[in-house]
Design an enzyme around this catalytic site. Structure first.
Site, PDB file in Angstrom:
ATOM      1  N   LYS A 123      58.410  51.777  39.314  1.00 39.67           N
ATOM      2  CA  LYS A 123      56.958  51.671  39.213  1.00 39.67           C
ATOM      3  C   LYS A 123      56.376  53.003  39.643  1.00 39.67           C
ATOM      4  CE  LYS A 123      53.700  48.390  38.600  1.00 39.67           C
ATOM      5  NZ  LYS A 123      53.679  47.208  37.738  1.00 39.67           N
ATOM      6  N   GLY A 163      40.106  37.540  39.443  1.00 40.52           N
ATOM      7  CA  GLY A 163      40.332  38.756  38.666  1.00 40.52           C
ATOM      8  C   GLY A 163      40.218  38.482  37.179  1.00 40.52           C
ATOM      9  N   VAL A 171      44.691  40.554  32.275  1.00 41.54           N
ATOM     10  CA  VAL A 171      45.482  39.331  32.467  1.00 41.54           C
ATOM     11  C   VAL A 171      44.576  38.121  32.716  1.00 41.54           C
ATOM     12  CG1 VAL A 171      47.230  38.214  33.898  1.00 41.54           C
ATOM     13  CG2 VAL A 171      47.474  40.629  33.320  1.00 41.54           C
ATOM     14  N   GLY A 222      40.432  40.920  34.645  1.00 38.20           N
ATOM     15  CA  GLY A 222      40.849  42.077  33.855  1.00 38.20           C
ATOM     16  C   GLY A 222      41.642  41.591  32.653  1.00 38.20           C
TER      17      GLY A 222
HETATM   18  P1  NAI Z   1      43.025  45.019  35.306  1.00 35.74           P
HETATM   19  O1  NAI Z   1      42.797  46.310  35.985  1.00 35.74           O
HETATM   20  O2  NAI Z   1      42.764  44.901  33.849  1.00 35.74           O
HETATM   21  O3  NAI Z   1      42.160  43.878  36.031  1.00 35.74           O
HETATM   22  C1  NAI Z   1      42.122  43.655  37.399  1.00 35.74           C
HETATM   23  C2  NAI Z   1      40.821  42.925  37.667  1.00 35.74           C
HETATM   24  O4  NAI Z   1      40.801  42.495  39.029  1.00 35.74           O
HETATM   25  C3  NAI Z   1      39.584  43.805  37.454  1.00 35.74           C
HETATM   26  O5  NAI Z   1      38.646  43.112  36.659  1.00 35.74           O
HETATM   27  C4  NAI Z   1      39.077  44.033  38.884  1.00 35.74           C
HETATM   28  O6  NAI Z   1      37.657  44.213  38.947  1.00 35.74           O
HETATM   29  C5  NAI Z   1      39.498  42.746  39.557  1.00 35.74           C
HETATM   30  N1  NAI Z   1      39.577  42.801  41.009  1.00 35.74           N
HETATM   31  C6  NAI Z   1      40.037  43.812  41.790  1.00 35.74           C
HETATM   32  N2  NAI Z   1      39.938  43.460  43.079  1.00 35.74           N
HETATM   33  C7  NAI Z   1      39.431  42.185  43.110  1.00 35.74           C
HETATM   34  C8  NAI Z   1      39.116  41.277  44.146  1.00 35.74           C
HETATM   35  N3  NAI Z   1      39.278  41.583  45.430  1.00 35.74           N
HETATM   36  N4  NAI Z   1      38.624  40.055  43.807  1.00 35.74           N
HETATM   37  C9  NAI Z   1      38.449  39.720  42.513  1.00 35.74           C
HETATM   38  N5  NAI Z   1      38.719  40.561  41.482  1.00 35.74           N
HETATM   39  C10 NAI Z   1      39.201  41.775  41.788  1.00 35.74           C
HETATM   40  O7  NAI Z   1      44.516  44.594  35.674  1.00 35.74           O
HETATM   41  P2  NAI Z   1      45.453  43.577  34.878  1.00 35.74           P
HETATM   42  O8  NAI Z   1      46.254  44.320  33.911  1.00 35.74           O
HETATM   43  O9  NAI Z   1      44.663  42.385  34.475  1.00 35.74           O
HETATM   44  O10 NAI Z   1      46.475  43.163  36.054  1.00 35.74           O
HETATM   45  C11 NAI Z   1      46.098  42.198  37.026  1.00 35.74           C
HETATM   46  C12 NAI Z   1      47.293  41.959  37.934  1.00 35.74           C
HETATM   47  O11 NAI Z   1      48.385  41.476  37.170  1.00 35.74           O
HETATM   48  C13 NAI Z   1      47.807  43.195  38.674  1.00 35.74           C
HETATM   49  O12 NAI Z   1      48.296  42.813  39.947  1.00 35.74           O
HETATM   50  C14 NAI Z   1      48.949  43.660  37.806  1.00 35.74           C
HETATM   51  O13 NAI Z   1      49.905  44.424  38.538  1.00 35.74           O
HETATM   52  C15 NAI Z   1      49.519  42.327  37.375  1.00 35.74           C
HETATM   53  N6  NAI Z   1      50.285  42.385  36.148  1.00 35.74           N
HETATM   54  C16 NAI Z   1      49.714  42.840  35.007  1.00 35.74           C
HETATM   55  C17 NAI Z   1      50.430  42.855  33.828  1.00 35.74           C
HETATM   56  C18 NAI Z   1      49.805  43.243  32.538  1.00 35.74           C
HETATM   57  O14 NAI Z   1      50.384  42.928  31.496  1.00 35.74           O
HETATM   58  N7  NAI Z   1      48.661  43.877  32.541  1.00 35.74           N
HETATM   59  C19 NAI Z   1      51.855  42.444  33.813  1.00 35.74           C
HETATM   60  C20 NAI Z   1      52.324  41.884  35.051  1.00 35.74           C
HETATM   61  C21 NAI Z   1      51.560  41.896  36.190  1.00 35.74           C
END
Ligand code: NAI
Length: 350
Positions: free
Chosen positions: A79, A180, A184, A182
């Protein structure tokens, strides 16, 4: 010393990168390559210190070793994190410098998207190295985004967790609290809404919350209170460490199943959940859909095969939950034991 950090574990390699011209500061952590090249996303984030950034990279890379092994992929775990200034973003120049650094590793580490890094950013990285995945092809950025695949796996897994805990695997009419929104979280909400689940959502980005409330008819909660919502399932889809000594006593759901990596703050958190009778679906078991998708150019999986492999996640989760129940240990511990045994067996170590 990097190796003094408690999470250094038995990492094969950890590199701290600095590129003066672009301002890049980054850490690449390669945990284990016994099953294949280390594959895991690049996170761009503002950290309080370099040690905090290194710790995040170390914990995430170890998680990738376990995730890739359990998912049956011919990949090891690694990572990387790019350290941003407060309110900053990874610039094209930083991403190019990062790509050049990745290239020097000759394919031993292969990045893809993570928090703060999208398909367009991967295109910048891939301009400097062929050792990158999740890179937009002719189908454009949307086709390179692993989030919908990650969300699909979590959606399936949630049914398995519900089935294991209640005997009924249907999400229809169930109440899910999603932290969250984002890539996912938002995609997960769409699958759940489509299947007839009731949603409560939270994000620190008010615009994302408003959009979900409007288009998915979701209720909303304060980001600091979403874990307390009295729901059937709590789905952490933001950052790691959300299951800790403060939040676990306050959890309002009987099941935790979400996409965030490293949800447990530490091993004690797994014990505390077990003690409270809360079923925890280990993150690295349920959120493998994205890596199954991004690694398709390596595994040779067709889109249909990717979907089929993501469809295996719920059975894998049920197997882990049964192992944990038999052994009387937290599911995370059972999953880790299983993953390490798989690595030993497949790498000829046992
Ligand atoms: P992203 O960056 O698209 O979304 C993250 C979201 O969480 C954002 O909307 C942000 O504003 C929000 N956020 C941050 N801190 C917060 C809090 N304290 N309370 C509520 N919301 C908060 O990231 P993504 O890609 O959706 O990933 C989310 C999680 O899933 C991460 O931990 C990532 O490592 C994990 N993950 C993602 C994968 C993927 O395919 N994108 C694959 C496997 C795991």
């Amino acid at each position: 010393m990097l190796s003094d950090l408690p999470d250094y574990d038995d990492h094969e390699m950890v590199a701290f990168l600095r590129d003066k011209e672009s301002g890049l500061r980054a850490v690449i952590a390669i945990h284990d390559t016994r099953l294949g090249p280390a594959h895991g996303g690049t996170r761009a984030w503002h950290y309080g210190s370099e040690a905090a950034a290194a710790t995040d990279a170390l914990r995430l890379s170890r998680g990738m070793t376990l995730k890739n092994a359990v998912a049956g992929l011919p990949l090891g775990g690694g990572k990387s994190v790019i350290l941003l200034e407060a309110g900053g973003r990874a610039t094209p120049a930083m991403l190019r410098a990062f790509g050049r650094a990745v290239d020097t590793l000759g394919g031993r580490y292969i990045p893809a998207e993570d928090v703060g890094i999208g398909p367009d950013d991967m295109a910048e990285i891939a301009a400097e190295t062929r050792h990158a995945l999740g890179v937009p092809g002719p189908e454009g950025a949307a086709g390179a985004d692993p989030s919908p695949y990650t969300a699909l796996g979590i959606f399936h897994a949630m049914g398995a967790a519900l089935g294991f805990a209640t005997g009924d695997a249907s999400v229809r009419g169930r109440h899910v609290a999603v932290q969250g929104l984002g890539g996912v979280g938002r995609n997960l909400c769409e699958y759940l809404a489509e299947a007839g689940a009731r949603l409560t959502v939270a994000d620190i980005d008010a615009g994302r919350v408003a959009a979900a409330a409007r288009s998915l008819d979701a209720e909303t909660a304060d980001p600091d209170a979403i874990h307390r919502v009295a729901a059937d399932v709590f789905a952490p889809c933001a950052l790691g460490g959300v299951l800790n000594a403060r939040t676990i006593p306050e959890l309002g759901a009987g099941i935790v199943c979400g996409g965030a990596n490293n949800q447990l703050a530490d091993a004690r958190a797994g014990e505390a959940l077990l003690g409270r009778g809360i079923l925890y679906a280990p993150d690295f078991v349920v959120n493998a859909g994205g890596v199954i998708w991004t690694s398709a150019p390596i595994t040779g999986a067709t889109p249909d095969e990717v979907t089929a492999r993501i469809g295996e996640i719920p059975a894998r989760l049920t197997d882990i939950l049964e192992r944990a129940r038999r052994a009387g240990v937290p599911p995370e511990a059972a999953a880790e034991t299983h993953a390490l045994a798989l690595i030993e067996a497949r790498s000829g170590g046992a």
